[in-house]
Design a protein around this motif. Structure first.
Motif, short mmCIF file in Angstrom:
data_model
loop_
_atom_site.label_atom_id
_atom_site.label_comp_id
_atom_site.label_asym_id
_atom_site.label_seq_id
_atom_site.Cartn_x
_atom_site.Cartn_y
_atom_site.Cartn_z
N GLN A 123 0.82 -1.21 0.00
CA GLN A 123 0.00 0.00 0.00
C GLN A 123 0.86 1.27 0.00
O GLN A 123 0.35 2.37 -0.19
N GLU A 169 3.15 3.31 -1.97
CA GLU A 169 3.56 3.44 -3.37
C GLU A 169 5.06 3.71 -3.52
O GLU A 169 5.70 3.19 -4.42
N LYS A 173 6.84 0.41 -2.81
CA LYS A 173 6.55 -0.52 -3.90
C LYS A 173 7.38 -0.16 -5.13
O LYS A 173 7.99 -1.04 -5.77
N GLN A 174 7.48 1.12 -5.46
CA GLN A 174 8.28 1.55 -6.61
C GLN A 174 9.76 1.26 -6.39
O GLN A 174 10.46 0.85 -7.30
#
Length: 166
Positions: A45, A47, A50-51
């Motif tokens: 969740q 971002e 995650k990137q």
């Protein structure tokens, strides 16, 4: 320091000695871990995190393509918990011959990501617990999906024909 003291130090620290333990069977010599997993974790969740994980994966793929090391990053990125892994993750298979280079790469480039490193043997539960090490913060894993002993051939998912199973 007197000459006698220096001789004592040299003898104690540098002189070869007879082994006090003998090899009782060939298991000590023949048993060796041949394959490893690097599990890269990210909060799915988040971002930014995650990137960061996906950019690291792209770098691994580029380095594999350039021949820097021979690892197999799985194409699947888990955007939800799967198996024992509590958050988003992906895995990279690594043969022992490239372990040092892969370990060095992930140590220097993981940023704030946590990475679980474990061997691949016939004992998945032990591999993910007492044989595992972490780069970064450790995460609690759900061990209920892991078998004590795998029945079948040793190797990176033989059905997928990856790694030494290829």
């Amino acid at each position: 320091m007197t000459g006698d003291q220096q001789t004592l130090i040299d003898t104690a620290y540098f002189a070869p000695s007879e082994p006090t333990v003998s090899i009782q069977n060939s298991k000590d010599i023949e048993e060796e871990i041949k394959e490893w997993h690097f599990h890269i974790y990210f909060f799915q969740q988040n971002e930014e995190q995650k990137q960061q994980a996906l950019v690291l994966r792209d770098r691994v793929l580029a380095l594999v393509k350039e021949g820097f090391f021979k690892v197999v990053p799985f194409y699947r990125v888990n955007l939800q918990p799967i198996g024992p892994h509590p958050i988003g993750s992906y895995e990279v298979w690594c043969p022992t011959e490239h372990f040092a280079r892969a370990f060095s790469f992930f140590t220097l480039n993981r940023g704030g990501l946590s990475i679980l490193i474990h061997p691949l043997t016939l004992y998945p539960l032990t591999d993910h617990t007492s044989r595992a090490v972490w780069l970064g913060a450790s995460m609690p894993l759900d061990y209920s999906s892991l078998a004590d002993v795998e029945e079948g051939p040793l190797g990176q998912y033989p059905k997928l024909k990856l790694g030494y199973s290829k």
